[in-house]
Scaffold this motif. Structure first.
Motif, PDB file in Angstrom:
ATOM      1  N   MET A  55      54.865  15.559  22.106  1.00  0.00           N
ATOM      2  CA  MET A  55      54.141  16.323  21.096  1.00  0.00           C
ATOM      3  C   MET A  55      52.734  16.673  21.599  1.00  0.00           C
ATOM      4  SD  MET A  55      54.698  17.764  18.238  1.00  0.00           S
ATOM      5  CE  MET A  55      56.120  16.932  17.580  1.00  0.00           C
ATOM      6  N   LYS A  56      52.115  15.728  22.295  1.00  0.00           N
ATOM      7  CA  LYS A  56      50.787  15.975  22.858  1.00  0.00           C
ATOM      8  C   LYS A  56      50.858  17.096  23.903  1.00  0.00           C
ATOM      9  CE  LYS A  56      47.169  13.563  25.425  1.00  0.00           C
ATOM     10  NZ  LYS A  56      46.823  12.318  26.128  1.00  0.00           N
ATOM     11  N   ASP A  57      51.894  17.066  24.730  1.00  0.00           N
ATOM     12  CA  ASP A  57      52.087  18.121  25.725  1.00  0.00           C
ATOM     13  C   ASP A  57      52.310  19.485  25.060  1.00  0.00           C
ATOM     14  OD1 ASP A  57      51.832  16.220  27.726  1.00  0.00           O
ATOM     15  OD2 ASP A  57      53.991  16.081  28.113  1.00  0.00           O
ATOM     16  N   CYS A  58      53.104  19.481  23.988  1.00  0.00           N
ATOM     17  CA  CYS A  58      53.374  20.731  23.269  1.00  0.00           C
ATOM     18  C   CYS A  58      52.110  21.276  22.611  1.00  0.00           C
ATOM     19  CB  CYS A  58      54.477  20.526  22.229  1.00  0.00           C
ATOM     20  SG  CYS A  58      56.120  20.418  22.982  1.00  0.00           S
ATOM     21  N   LEU A  59      51.267  20.389  22.151  1.00  0.00           N
ATOM     22  CA  LEU A  59      49.997  20.823  21.578  1.00  0.00           C
ATOM     23  C   LEU A  59      49.199  21.593  22.630  1.00  0.00           C
ATOM     24  CD1 LEU A  59      47.949  20.755  19.213  1.00  0.00           C
ATOM     25  CD2 LEU A  59      47.129  18.585  20.134  1.00  0.00           C
ATOM     26  N   ALA A  60      49.140  21.058  23.837  1.00  0.00           N
ATOM     27  CA  ALA A  60      48.427  21.742  24.923  1.00  0.00           C
ATOM     28  C   ALA A  60      49.100  23.065  25.279  1.00  0.00           C
ATOM     29  CB  ALA A  60      48.359  20.838  26.153  1.00  0.00           C
ATOM     30  N   LEU A  61      50.429  23.070  25.325  1.00  0.00           N
ATOM     31  CA  LEU A  61      51.163  24.290  25.650  1.00  0.00           C
ATOM     32  C   LEU A  61      50.952  25.365  24.593  1.00  0.00           C
ATOM     33  CD1 LEU A  61      54.447  22.591  26.866  1.00  0.00           C
ATOM     34  CD2 LEU A  61      52.930  23.983  28.285  1.00  0.00           C
ATOM     35  N   TYR A  62      51.003  24.980  23.336  1.00  0.00           N
ATOM     36  CA  TYR A  62      50.822  25.947  22.257  1.00  0.00           C
ATOM     37  C   TYR A  62      49.378  26.457  22.200  1.00  0.00           C
ATOM     38  CZ  TYR A  62      55.397  26.202  20.122  1.00  0.00           C
ATOM     39  OH  TYR A  62      56.712  26.492  19.876  1.00  0.00           O
ATOM     40  N   ASN A  63      48.420  25.603  22.520  1.00  0.00           N
ATOM     41  CA  ASN A  63      47.039  26.073  22.625  1.00  0.00           C
ATOM     42  C   ASN A  63      46.911  27.109  23.738  1.00  0.00           C
ATOM     43  OD1 ASN A  63      45.230  24.946  20.638  1.00  0.00           O
ATOM     44  ND2 ASN A  63      45.693  22.944  21.516  1.00  0.00           N
ATOM     45  N   MET A  64      47.612  26.884  24.837  1.00  0.00           N
ATOM     46  CA  MET A  64      47.601  27.827  25.955  1.00  0.00           C
ATOM     47  C   MET A  64      48.228  29.159  25.529  1.00  0.00           C
ATOM     48  SD  MET A  64      47.064  28.197  29.385  1.00  0.00           S
ATOM     49  CE  MET A  64      47.367  26.725  30.291  1.00  0.00           C
ATOM     50  N   ILE A  65      49.299  29.092  24.746  1.00  0.00           N
ATOM     51  CA  ILE A  65      49.945  30.319  24.272  1.00  0.00           C
ATOM     52  C   ILE A  65      48.951  31.156  23.467  1.00  0.00           C
ATOM     53  CG2 ILE A  65      51.701  31.258  22.709  1.00  0.00           C
ATOM     54  CD1 ILE A  65      53.532  28.906  23.559  1.00  0.00           C
ATOM     55  N   VAL A  66      48.257  30.507  22.528  1.00  0.00           N
ATOM     56  CA  VAL A  66      47.331  31.239  21.657  1.00  0.00           C
ATOM     57  C   VAL A  66      46.067  31.644  22.403  1.00  0.00           C
ATOM     58  CG1 VAL A  66      45.830  31.050  19.619  1.00  0.00           C
ATOM     59  CG2 VAL A  66      48.169  30.207  19.517  1.00  0.00           C
ATOM     60  N   ASP A  67      45.436  30.674  23.049  1.00  0.00           N
ATOM     61  CA  ASP A  67      44.115  30.911  23.631  1.00  0.00           C
ATOM     62  C   ASP A  67      44.134  31.753  24.902  1.00  0.00           C
ATOM     63  OD1 ASP A  67      43.108  29.375  21.582  1.00  0.00           O
ATOM     64  OD2 ASP A  67      42.914  27.555  22.792  1.00  0.00           O
ATOM     65  N   VAL A  68      45.234  31.725  25.625  1.00  0.00           N
ATOM     66  CA  VAL A  68      45.284  32.461  26.891  1.00  0.00           C
ATOM     67  C   VAL A  68      46.284  33.618  26.815  1.00  0.00           C
ATOM     68  CG1 VAL A  68      45.746  32.306  29.375  1.00  0.00           C
ATOM     69  CG2 VAL A  68      44.566  30.437  28.207  1.00  0.00           C
ATOM     70  N   HIS A  69      47.558  33.280  26.695  1.00  0.00           N
ATOM     71  CA  HIS A  69      48.592  34.306  26.837  1.00  0.00           C
ATOM     72  C   HIS A  69      48.548  35.385  25.754  1.00  0.00           C
ATOM     73  CE1 HIS A  69      50.009  31.909  30.071  1.00  0.00           C
ATOM     74  NE2 HIS A  69      50.387  30.913  29.288  1.00  0.00           N
ATOM     75  N   LEU A  70      48.514  34.979  24.503  1.00  0.00           N
ATOM     76  CA  LEU A  70      48.492  35.979  23.435  1.00  0.00           C
ATOM     77  C   LEU A  70      47.153  36.702  23.373  1.00  0.00           C
ATOM     78  CD1 LEU A  70      50.506  34.140  20.660  1.00  0.00           C
ATOM     79  CD2 LEU A  70      51.284  35.957  22.185  1.00  0.00           C
ATOM     80  N   HIS A  71      46.090  35.971  23.598  1.00  0.00           N
ATOM     81  CA  HIS A  71      44.759  36.582  23.625  1.00  0.00           C
ATOM     82  C   HIS A  71      44.707  37.685  24.688  1.00  0.00           C
ATOM     83  CE1 HIS A  71      40.413  36.871  23.263  1.00  0.00           C
ATOM     84  NE2 HIS A  71      40.327  36.738  24.587  1.00  0.00           N
ATOM     85  N   GLU A  72      45.148  37.346  25.899  1.00  0.00           N
ATOM     86  CA  GLU A  72      45.130  38.327  26.986  1.00  0.00           C
ATOM     87  C   GLU A  72      46.111  39.470  26.725  1.00  0.00           C
ATOM     88  OE1 GLU A  72      45.640  36.325  30.737  1.00  0.00           O
ATOM     89  OE2 GLU A  72      43.794  35.173  30.468  1.00  0.00           O
ATOM     90  N   ALA A  73      47.247  39.168  26.122  1.00  0.00           N
ATOM     91  CA  ALA A  73      48.232  40.220  25.818  1.00  0.00           C
ATOM     92  C   ALA A  73      47.664  41.224  24.821  1.00  0.00           C
ATOM     93  CB  ALA A  73      49.522  39.602  25.284  1.00  0.00           C
ATOM     94  N   LEU A  74      46.990  40.730  23.810  1.00  0.00           N
ATOM     95  CA  LEU A  74      46.421  41.626  22.805  1.00  0.00           C
ATOM     96  C   LEU A  74      45.277  42.470  23.385  1.00  0.00           C
ATOM     97  CD1 LEU A  74      46.653  39.262  19.737  1.00  0.00           C
ATOM     98  CD2 LEU A  74      47.833  41.463  19.995  1.00  0.00           C
ATOM     99  N   ILE A  75      44.479  41.874  24.257  1.00  0.00           N
ATOM    100  CA  ILE A  75      43.426  42.647  24.937  1.00  0.00           C
ATOM    101  C   ILE A  75      44.077  43.721  25.810  1.00  0.00           C
ATOM    102  CG2 ILE A  75      41.640  42.543  26.729  1.00  0.00           C
ATOM    103  CD1 ILE A  75      40.841  39.796  25.547  1.00  0.00           C
ATOM    104  N   ALA A  76      45.120  43.354  26.514  1.00  0.00           N
ATOM    105  CA  ALA A  76      45.829  44.314  27.374  1.00  0.00           C
ATOM    106  C   ALA A  76      46.459  45.436  26.541  1.00  0.00           C
ATOM    107  CB  ALA A  76      46.885  43.596  28.203  1.00  0.00           C
TER     108      ALA A  76
END
Length: 142
Positions: A55-76
């Protein structure tokens, strides 16, 4: 299938709107899931050390999804950089699959449905973006 048939008859602006909508849907779902994890939602609580670590690992992964991947996708998306949108959507889907894999040896898989939903929406986003990456073809009117 409905999106696909609709997309074939839309202009690029409409298709980009579909892509943006799927990214926003992923973001909303992941954000809600993050909130549940952080608040220690009863359904996500466990006493097993392996589950807690997953669960701790998933928390980090989901933070990465929001803070990096989706953020960058929306900017793109704003820049019409659809290759980056596709790359970020793919990366978000991989992160969700990685989260799911963290529970592979466990009887309890509390994020299974969310992970599947995120993966599916990422695949849909990439499919839509593929339409945006196609060169403009001339339209013939009769």
């Amino acid at each position: 299938m409905t999106l696909r048939s609709s997309i074939n008859h839309r202009c690029k602006e409409d298709i980009a709107g579909f892509a943006r909508l799927t990214l926003q849907m992923i973001n909303a779902n992941v954000s809600i899931t993050l909130d549940h994890i952080q608040k220690g939602d009863v359904q996500l609580q466990t006493n097993e050390p392996k589950q807690k670590e997953a669960m701790k690992d998933c928390l980090a992964l989901y933070n990465m999804i929001v803070d990096v991947h989706l953020h960058e996708a929306l900017i793109a998306m704003d820049k019409s950089d659809y290759k980056v949108v596709k790359q970020r959507a793919y990366a978000a889907g991989v992160q969700a699959r990685t989260c799911d894999d963290k529970f592979k040896d466990s009887t309890m898989k509390p994020l299974k449905d969310t992970n599947r939903y995120v993966q599916n929406l990422c695949a849909i986003t990439m499919s839509i973006v593929n339409k945006l990456l196609l060169p403009n073809k001339p339209t013939f009117t009769y």
